[in-house]
Motif scaffolding. Structure first.
Motif, short mmCIF file in Angstrom:
data_model
loop_
_atom_site.label_atom_id
_atom_site.label_comp_id
_atom_site.label_asym_id
_atom_site.label_seq_id
_atom_site.Cartn_x
_atom_site.Cartn_y
_atom_site.Cartn_z
N ASP A 72 0.83 -1.20 0.00
CA ASP A 72 0.00 0.00 0.00
C ASP A 72 0.86 1.25 0.00
O ASP A 72 0.56 2.24 -0.64
N ILE A 73 1.95 1.15 0.79
CA ILE A 73 2.86 2.28 0.91
C ILE A 73 4.28 1.75 0.74
O ILE A 73 4.62 0.70 1.26
N GLY A 74 5.11 2.50 -0.01
CA GLY A 74 6.50 2.10 -0.17
C GLY A 74 7.40 2.95 0.72
O GLY A 74 7.05 4.07 1.08
N MET A 75 8.56 2.42 1.08
CA MET A 75 9.54 3.19 1.84
C MET A 75 10.75 3.40 0.95
O MET A 75 11.31 2.44 0.42
N VAL A 76 11.15 4.66 0.75
CA VAL A 76 12.23 4.97 -0.17
C VAL A 76 13.17 5.95 0.53
O VAL A 76 12.74 7.02 0.95
N SER A 77 14.46 5.58 0.63
CA SER A 77 15.36 6.45 1.39
C SER A 77 16.10 7.44 0.50
O SER A 77 17.31 7.62 0.61
N LEU A 87 4.34 8.30 -8.57
CA LEU A 87 4.14 8.10 -7.13
C LEU A 87 4.23 9.44 -6.41
O LEU A 87 4.87 10.37 -6.89
N THR A 88 3.59 9.50 -5.24
CA THR A 88 3.69 10.71 -4.43
C THR A 88 4.55 10.41 -3.22
O THR A 88 4.39 9.36 -2.59
N ALA A 89 5.47 11.34 -2.89
CA ALA A 89 6.37 11.10 -1.76
C ALA A 89 5.99 11.96 -0.56
O ALA A 89 5.57 13.10 -0.70
N PHE A 90 6.11 11.40 0.63
CA PHE A 90 5.88 12.12 1.88
C PHE A 90 7.10 11.91 2.76
O PHE A 90 7.43 10.78 3.12
N THR A 91 7.79 13.01 3.09
CA THR A 91 9.02 12.89 3.87
C THR A 91 8.71 12.73 5.35
O THR A 91 7.99 13.54 5.93
N VAL A 92 9.24 11.67 5.96
CA VAL A 92 9.02 11.45 7.40
C VAL A 92 10.25 11.79 8.23
O VAL A 92 10.15 12.04 9.43
N ALA A 93 11.44 11.79 7.60
CA ALA A 93 12.66 12.12 8.33
C ALA A 93 13.77 12.43 7.35
O ALA A 93 13.61 12.23 6.14
N MET A 94 14.90 12.95 7.88
CA MET A 94 16.06 13.22 7.04
C MET A 94 17.24 12.40 7.56
O MET A 94 17.31 12.05 8.73
N ASP A 95 18.16 12.12 6.64
CA ASP A 95 19.35 11.36 7.01
C ASP A 95 20.50 11.88 6.18
O ASP A 95 20.31 12.29 5.03
N PRO A 228 16.11 12.68 1.97
CA PRO A 228 14.86 12.53 2.70
C PRO A 228 14.52 11.05 2.82
O PRO A 228 14.85 10.26 1.94
N LEU A 229 13.92 10.66 3.93
CA LEU A 229 13.38 9.31 4.06
C LEU A 229 11.89 9.42 3.77
O LEU A 229 11.16 10.08 4.50
N ASN A 230 11.47 8.79 2.70
CA ASN A 230 10.12 9.02 2.19
C ASN A 230 9.21 7.81 2.32
O ASN A 230 9.66 6.67 2.25
N LEU A 231 7.92 8.13 2.46
CA LEU A 231 6.89 7.14 2.21
C LEU A 231 6.33 7.48 0.84
O LEU A 231 6.14 8.65 0.53
N VAL A 232 6.09 6.48 0.01
CA VAL A 232 5.51 6.78 -1.30
C VAL A 232 4.22 5.99 -1.49
O VAL A 232 4.06 4.90 -0.96
N ALA A 233 3.31 6.60 -2.23
CA ALA A 233 2.03 5.93 -2.51
C ALA A 233 1.61 6.24 -3.93
O ALA A 233 2.05 7.22 -4.53
N LYS A 234 0.80 5.34 -4.47
CA LYS A 234 0.34 5.49 -5.85
C LYS A 234 -1.06 6.10 -5.83
O LYS A 234 -1.88 5.75 -4.98
N GLN A 243 -4.40 8.47 6.81
CA GLN A 243 -4.27 8.57 8.27
C GLN A 243 -2.87 8.15 8.72
O GLN A 243 -2.23 8.81 9.53
N PHE A 244 -2.41 7.02 8.17
CA PHE A 244 -1.12 6.49 8.60
C PHE A 244 0.02 7.42 8.19
O PHE A 244 0.92 7.71 8.98
N ILE A 245 -0.03 7.90 6.94
CA ILE A 245 1.05 8.77 6.46
C ILE A 245 1.10 10.06 7.28
O ILE A 245 2.17 10.51 7.69
N GLU A 246 -0.09 10.60 7.60
CA GLU A 246 -0.10 11.82 8.41
C GLU A 246 0.44 11.57 9.80
O GLU A 246 1.16 12.39 10.36
#
Lengths: 267, 274
Positions: A72-77, A87-95, A228-234, A243-246
């Motif tokens: 459902d959601i991908g994790m892309v660093s 895909l749409t990316a949502f940044t959750v953290a930086m590294d 950026p450490l991203n969550l991606v979704a289609k 809800q989860f991404i937020e």
């Protein structure tokens, strides 16, 4: 034979048990997976009938699985490439990614040019960059790892130009490889390296372009090699996915982000 | 002179092997045992496994092993019996089966992992689940088990079978009362090798049974195997070393325990049936 039948019966009865909770599947980057695993657990606590399964395997896998709908959601660093704009990316953290050498290595800094020459195999001995007369062990990341892709992009290298002595997969493996070899050089996540140094592991971080490799410099944006450490979704993100991404982006989980030695992006 | 040299060389190689074994087990035992507590076996992992225990991971591991073994024993023993007792072992068909088994036994486990991921997780729709993982493990362990079971059946002199036939026993009776009991030590050896291969597997499980470290509530849940946990803690989680050693210590204890109980159970059931 009876025991066998009993075992089969037991397994069948167990599979009847699966309850019909709503489920989210995440796959992708092994750097991000442990963080999301913890975020998922906290999310499940406040959402009783939801299960969030976090799988690993690398950023490329995260992209592929999200596209195919396996996840459902991908994790892309890393940041998404132009070819991944579906895909749409949502940044959750930086590294940040920092160069590391063994702590006994007298080298205190390397120029961009020197690092480039070491990885291209033009510099084979530490003597040529001001160190002892020992041959350099070049530690490189495996294909498909976004740390490698970022490193290549920053130094404008092609994969085939790198003459590596050791190929590694995950971060901690890189740290252990360099800590165990006084002549090695490698690149790993700065947060993980800082933690290892604080635990007395025999590595040290080298500055990059004269800027100290530290999570602080990643946070304030001065460090040149960060990601950026991203969550991606289609497609359109709605419902539980949204809800989860937020939740993963919110300040409710910034303690978890710091706990994995990443830099949190406060909203 | 030549004898002496030979004897020294032979002793030396035994010493080297023993040293390697004790170095590995000793290292894991010292680092893992010093800080282990009962809690570790029952509690859930926290902070990505840096803290907490391995409770859910142990449960997943046993479920994986259970699925794997139930399939390996039933299908594997059946195939071995077929190849050795029901078909002429020089026939073309059994030659082809044996050749393919030998090739499969040498295939790297990551290949089985990708195969399992495509077949069980995607085509059969089982997703990342303990069931997918157990079935993948079974595919991996089957060739090894069949070949060992078969070679131990083949080692039985044909006089045993002829004698049984002469007494008027049916093929099934011969198998259950004569051939299998004699072949049991070899079959147990094959079983123990298969358990070892399954418990130590990482690559084939990461893409099939997955990475989730929660207590599984069904076989269709994803569950992390102990070996995957050890790999992740030592290679991906900074600060996970201590718990990696503890988990590795548990894995070794578990292997010893399972090997021991598997052989006693099988020996006992056979005596009862006899």
């Amino acid at each position: 034979m009876l025991k066998l039948l009993a075992l089969v019966g037991f397994t069948l009865s167990l599979s009847q048990f699966s309850f019909s909770a709503e489920k989210l599947v995440l796959t992708g980057s092994s750097t991000v997976a442990p963080l999301l695993g913890e975020i998922a657990k906290r999310f499940e606590k406040s959402h009783n009938d939801v299960r969030v399964d976090v799988q690993t395997g690398g950023s490329s896998r995260g992209i592929a699985d999200t596209r195919q709908g396996v996840a459902d959601i991908g994790m892309v660093s890393r940041a998404l490439k132009p070819s991944e704009k579906d895909l749409t990316a949502f940044t959750v953290a930086m590294d940040g990614i920092g160069m590391i050498v063994h702590s006994s290595n007298p080298i205190e800094k390397l120029t961009q040019e020197q690092i480039l020459n070491i990885y291209k195999g033009k510099v084979k001995s530490w003597k040529n960059v001001g160190g002892p007369d020992k041959s350099v062990t070049v530690v490189n990341k495996a294909e498909g790892r976004s740390t490698l892709e970022l490193f290549l992009k920053h130094f404008q290298l092609k994969p085939y130009e790198i003459k590596a002595s050791v190929i590694i997969g995950d971060n901690e493996q890189g740290i252990k490889t360099v800590a165990g070899n006084p002549n090695a050089i490698g690149y790993v996540s700065i947060g993980a390296a800082e933690f290892s140094i604080s635990q007395g592991v025999n590595i040290k971080l080298l500055p990059l372009n004269g800027i100290v490799s530290s999570t602080e410099n990643v946070r304030n944006g001065r460090f040149p090699l960060s990601r950026p450490l991203n969550l991606v979704a289609k497609g359109e993100v709605s419902g539980l996915k949204k809800q989860f991404i937020e939740f993963a982006k919110s300040s409710e989980v910034s303690d978890l982000v710091r706990d994995q030695y990443f830099v949190s992006v406060e909203q | 002179m030549g004898d002496k040299l030979f004897s020294i060389l032979v002793h030396l190689s035994v010493l080297v092997i023993a040293l390697v074994f004790f170095a590995i087990v000793g290292d894991v035992a010292i680092k893992g045992f010093t800080a282990i507590q009962w809690d570790f076996i029952f509690t859930e992992p926290s902070r990505s496994g840096r803290e907490g225990g391995v409770g859910p991971i142990l449960v997943s591991t046993f479920l994986l092993l259970g699925i794997c073994l139930s399939i390996v024993i039933s299908l594997g023993l059946g195939t071995a019996i077929y190849l050795n007792e029901f078909t002429f072992h020089k026939s073309k068909f059994s030659k082809i089966i044996e050749l393919s088994l030998d090739i499969l036994a040498g295939v790297p486990s990551i290949v089985f992992g990708l195969f399992g991921n495509v077949l069980f997780c995607k085509i059969l729709g089982l997703g990342f689940s303990i069931l997918s993982g157990g079935l993948t493990l079974a595919c991996m362990a089957l060739p090894l088990f069949i070949r060992t079971a078969q070679s131990s059946l083949r080692g039985i002199p044909s006089e045993y079978r002829s004698g049984s036939k002469a007494l008027g026993f049916s093929k099934a009776t011969t198998l259950i009362k004569v051939t299998l009991p004699v072949a049991i030590p070899g079959i147990i050896a094959g079983l123990i090798l298969s358990i070892g291969r399954a418990m130590a597997e990482t690559a084939a499980l990461i893409f099939t049974s997955g990475y989730v470290d929660r207590m599984p509530s069904s076989l269709l849940d994803s569950g992390r195997a102990l070996s995957v946990h050890i790999y992740d803690l030592s290679m991906n989680i900074s600060g996970g070393d201590l718990n990696a050693y503890r988990s590795a210590f548990l894995l070794i204890i578990g292997l010893l325990f399972i090997n021991f109980s598997a052989s006693t159970i099988i020996k006992k059931t056979l005596r009862v049936e006899n």
